[in-house]
Motif scaffolding. Structure first.
Motif, mmCIF file in Angstrom:
data_model
loop_
_atom_site.group_PDB
_atom_site.id
_atom_site.type_symbol
_atom_site.label_atom_id
_atom_site.label_comp_id
_atom_site.label_asym_id
_atom_site.label_seq_id
_atom_site.Cartn_x
_atom_site.Cartn_y
_atom_site.Cartn_z
ATOM 1 N N ALA A 1 6.220 -9.191 1.362
ATOM 2 C CA ALA A 1 5.306 -9.749 2.367
ATOM 3 C C ALA A 1 4.870 -8.685 3.367
ATOM 4 O O ALA A 1 3.684 -8.591 3.708
ATOM 5 N N GLU A 2 5.810 -7.885 3.818
ATOM 6 C CA GLU A 2 5.490 -6.824 4.776
ATOM 7 C C GLU A 2 4.550 -5.788 4.156
ATOM 8 O O GLU A 2 3.581 -5.356 4.784
ATOM 9 N N THR A 3 4.813 -5.431 2.917
ATOM 10 C CA THR A 3 3.969 -4.458 2.226
ATOM 11 C C THR A 3 2.583 -5.029 1.977
ATOM 12 O O THR A 3 1.572 -4.330 2.146
ATOM 13 N N ALA A 4 2.513 -6.307 1.601
ATOM 14 C CA ALA A 4 1.211 -6.946 1.378
ATOM 15 C C ALA A 4 0.406 -6.990 2.671
ATOM 16 O O ALA A 4 -0.815 -6.755 2.664
ATOM 17 N N TYR A 5 1.079 -7.247 3.777
ATOM 18 C CA TYR A 5 0.382 -7.258 5.067
ATOM 19 C C TYR A 5 -0.123 -5.860 5.416
ATOM 20 O O TYR A 5 -1.240 -5.702 5.921
ATOM 21 N N PHE A 6 0.666 -4.855 5.127
ATOM 22 C CA PHE A 6 0.235 -3.475 5.349
ATOM 23 C C PHE A 6 -1.026 -3.188 4.532
ATOM 24 O O PHE A 6 -1.981 -2.578 5.040
ATOM 25 N N LEU A 7 -1.034 -3.628 3.265
ATOM 26 C CA LEU A 7 -2.209 -3.410 2.413
ATOM 27 C C LEU A 7 -3.425 -4.146 2.970
ATOM 28 O O LEU A 7 -4.551 -3.629 2.957
ATOM 29 N N TYR A 8 -3.221 -5.349 3.482
ATOM 30 C CA TYR A 8 -4.288 -6.141 4.105
ATOM 31 C C TYR A 8 -4.860 -5.400 5.317
ATOM 32 O O TYR A 8 -6.078 -5.292 5.475
#
Length: 67
Positions: free
Chosen positions: A34-41
């Protein structure tokens, strides 16, 4: 007949233990994904409509880091 029942119980117990291990593994990976996906976002400029793409990419990143 009794041996067959014992074998089924053993298999069910073993499968259950494996599922528990997967659940524990997923519970520790999910926050990182989730944290990595938010970073990508955020890196994308917070452009909507790419949530699934970001999540799948984040899963791949986290899994590669843990292997």
């Amino acid at each position: 007949m009794k041996q067959e029942k014992r074998n089924k119980k053993r298999v069910i117990r073993d499968v259950g233990n494996g599922a528990d291990a997967r659940d524990r593994s997923n519970s520790t990976l999910r926050p990182r994904v989730a944290e990595t996906a938010y970073f990508l976002y955020e890196r994308r400029g917070r452009a909507d409509g790419h949530d699934l793409e970001d999540w799948l990419e984040a899963e791949a990143i986290v899994r590669s880091e843990t292997e």
